[in-house]
Design a protein around this motif. Structure first.
Motif, mmCIF file in Angstrom:
data_model
loop_
_atom_site.group_PDB
_atom_site.id
_atom_site.type_symbol
_atom_site.label_atom_id
_atom_site.label_comp_id
_atom_site.label_asym_id
_atom_site.label_seq_id
_atom_site.Cartn_x
_atom_site.Cartn_y
_atom_site.Cartn_z
ATOM 1 N N PHE A 1 14.471 72.550 54.968
ATOM 2 C CA PHE A 1 15.171 73.527 54.363
ATOM 3 C C PHE A 1 14.224 74.469 53.501
ATOM 4 O O PHE A 1 13.397 73.960 52.834
ATOM 5 C CB PHE A 1 16.256 72.844 53.693
ATOM 6 C CG PHE A 1 17.523 72.575 54.459
ATOM 7 C CD1 PHE A 1 17.560 72.876 55.908
ATOM 8 C CD2 PHE A 1 18.321 71.573 53.937
ATOM 9 C CE1 PHE A 1 18.536 72.137 56.680
ATOM 10 C CE2 PHE A 1 19.075 71.036 54.778
ATOM 11 C CZ PHE A 1 19.324 71.577 56.130
ATOM 12 N N ALA B 1 22.849 75.457 58.532
ATOM 13 C CA ALA B 1 22.251 74.673 59.268
ATOM 14 C C ALA B 1 22.721 73.117 59.302
ATOM 15 O O ALA B 1 22.349 72.378 60.311
ATOM 16 C CB ALA B 1 20.989 74.760 58.315
ATOM 17 N N GLU B 2 23.404 72.944 58.264
ATOM 18 C CA GLU B 2 24.177 71.399 58.232
ATOM 19 C C GLU B 2 25.010 71.236 59.300
ATOM 20 O O GLU B 2 25.149 70.172 59.807
ATOM 21 C CB GLU B 2 24.688 71.166 56.923
ATOM 22 C CG GLU B 2 23.720 70.277 55.979
ATOM 23 C CD GLU B 2 23.378 68.913 56.635
ATOM 24 O OE1 GLU B 2 24.116 68.366 57.192
ATOM 25 O OE2 GLU B 2 21.847 68.613 56.338
ATOM 26 N N GLU C 1 15.685 66.241 62.346
ATOM 27 C CA GLU C 1 15.039 66.340 61.238
ATOM 28 C C GLU C 1 15.213 67.773 60.380
ATOM 29 O O GLU C 1 15.137 68.705 61.250
ATOM 30 C CB GLU C 1 13.492 65.998 61.291
ATOM 31 C CG GLU C 1 12.986 64.723 61.604
ATOM 32 C CD GLU C 1 11.405 64.440 61.826
ATOM 33 O OE1 GLU C 1 10.636 65.495 61.766
ATOM 34 O OE2 GLU C 1 11.103 63.170 62.043
ATOM 35 N N ARG C 2 15.288 67.644 59.252
ATOM 36 C CA ARG C 2 15.782 68.874 58.401
ATOM 37 C C ARG C 2 14.593 69.463 57.462
ATOM 38 O O ARG C 2 13.737 68.647 56.927
ATOM 39 C CB ARG C 2 16.829 68.638 57.456
ATOM 40 C CG ARG C 2 18.228 68.338 58.235
ATOM 41 C CD ARG C 2 19.297 67.667 57.338
ATOM 42 N NE ARG C 2 20.259 67.461 57.828
ATOM 43 C CZ ARG C 2 20.626 66.426 58.660
ATOM 44 N NH1 ARG C 2 19.839 65.638 59.092
ATOM 45 N NH2 ARG C 2 22.039 66.405 58.968
ATOM 46 N N ALA D 1 22.908 70.595 62.536
ATOM 47 C CA ALA D 1 22.257 69.432 62.439
ATOM 48 C C ALA D 1 23.393 68.309 62.675
ATOM 49 O O ALA D 1 22.940 67.383 63.347
ATOM 50 C CB ALA D 1 21.528 69.206 61.027
ATOM 51 N N VAL E 1 21.785 76.725 54.114
ATOM 52 C CA VAL E 1 21.561 75.391 54.588
ATOM 53 C C VAL E 1 23.267 74.936 55.001
ATOM 54 O O VAL E 1 23.419 74.250 55.989
ATOM 55 C CB VAL E 1 21.677 74.372 53.330
ATOM 56 C CG1 VAL E 1 22.047 73.088 53.493
ATOM 57 C CG2 VAL E 1 20.253 74.458 52.855
ATOM 58 N N VAL F 1 15.626 71.192 62.297
ATOM 59 C CA VAL F 1 16.526 72.179 61.723
ATOM 60 C C VAL F 1 15.878 72.969 60.477
ATOM 61 O O VAL F 1 15.716 72.077 59.798
ATOM 62 C CB VAL F 1 18.037 71.712 61.631
ATOM 63 C CG1 VAL F 1 18.807 72.930 60.953
ATOM 64 C CG2 VAL F 1 18.524 71.084 62.993
ATOM 65 N N CYS F 2 15.774 74.210 60.642
ATOM 66 C CA CYS F 2 14.875 74.987 59.703
ATOM 67 C C CYS F 2 15.637 75.893 58.931
ATOM 68 O O CYS F 2 16.580 76.616 59.750
ATOM 69 C CB CYS F 2 13.657 75.315 60.093
ATOM 70 S SG CYS F 2 12.556 74.337 60.914
ATOM 71 N N THR F 3 15.757 76.271 57.796
ATOM 72 C CA THR F 3 16.468 77.321 56.983
ATOM 73 C C THR F 3 15.410 78.111 56.306
ATOM 74 O O THR F 3 14.455 77.684 55.999
ATOM 75 C CB THR F 3 17.588 76.928 56.149
ATOM 76 O OG1 THR F 3 16.779 76.370 54.756
ATOM 77 C CG2 THR F 3 18.319 75.907 56.613
#
Length: 250
Positions: free
Chosen positions: A148, A130-131, A145-146, A134, A127, A119-121
């Motif tokens: 950010f 994205a959270e 896996e993050r 996730a 975020v 998960v990318c921002t």
């Protein structure tokens, strides 16, 4: 209780075949008057019902969380306010609240996670969405896996993570402003990319419409798009892709 738990109970002799048969033949939904809980959803689709918290009256919200928890052994809620989290804690004291993702979550102990979703921002302002993605994927059993703040205004930040991103079964790219992150990632990996436009940006971003249009018109062929700020939807679809990848590797 979910279908896997029932089958394991039968296998171990803790539940009779007749009891298991009653479980699988139960009603397709439970009518609470103000809500019809889709108690058969996990058996039908592989994903249990979750709670969308906004606009639900307090008493309804508490009762729904309690009933789903009793039925499924775990419960997940999205877009909850701090006040709603406090209300739910009165009836489910052990529930966890994320003020960033605005999720309420109580999981089964020792849950196993498999596969890999990245998960990318583009920026830190993205975020929260994205959270939500996730935590949704994690609740549904995926390893996440993050990455950010790897947006295109500092492309070297993204490039430094490419080896890790290419190992993921699916990538969720969350971006506001002009929404270019998804196209850039899509041009560098072989994995499916789920683009999530966010409402982050100044006036001409039109609360995420600019990012949405950029992502829909991406020339990277592996990019698909969900609605503005729809982290939950991205996490759900990413989990489906991840499950297929895990199944194919076995």
């Amino acid at each position: 209780m979910d279908s896997k738990t029932v089958l394991e109970a039968v296998q171990r002799g803790h539940m009779s075949i007749e009891e298991a048969e009653r479980y699988f033949n139960r009603k397709a939904y439970e009518d609470m008057g103000y809500a019809k809980l889709d108690t058969y959803r996990e058996i039908r689709s592989g994903f249990p019902e979750v709670v969308y918290c906004p606009n639900k009256p307090d008493a309804y919200l508490q009762a729904i969380f309690l009933r789903i928890l009793a039925e499924q052994g775990e419960v997940f809620g999205t877009r909850a306010t701090p006040a709603q989290a406090a209300l739910v804690r009165k009836v489910v004291p052990e529930i966890m609240y994320s003020p960033v993702a605005r999720t309420l979550k109580l999981e089964k102990p020792n849950k196993q996670r498999e596969g890999l979703i990245a998960v990318c921002t583009a920026g830190t302002a993205d975020v929260p969405v994205a959270e939500e993605a996730a935590q949704t994927a994690e609740f549904f059993g995926a390893k996440v896996e993050r990455y950010f703040d790897v947006g295109v205004s500092g492309l070297h930040r993204l490039v430094s993570k490419m080896e890790a991103l290419q190992k993921a079964n699916c990538i969720v790219a969350v971006a506001g402003m002009e929404g270019a992150l998804a196209s850039v990632i899509g041009g560098l990996v072989r994995n499916p990319v789920i683009a999530v436009p966010t409402s982050v940006g100044y006036g001409a971003s039109f609360h995420g419409v600019a990012a949405l249009l950029t992502m829909i018109n991406s020339c990277a062929n592996c990019v698909s798009v969900v609605n503005i700020d729809n982290g939950y939807g991205a996490g759900y679809i990413a989990t489906q892709i991840n499950r297929l990848a895990v199944r194919g590797s076995k």
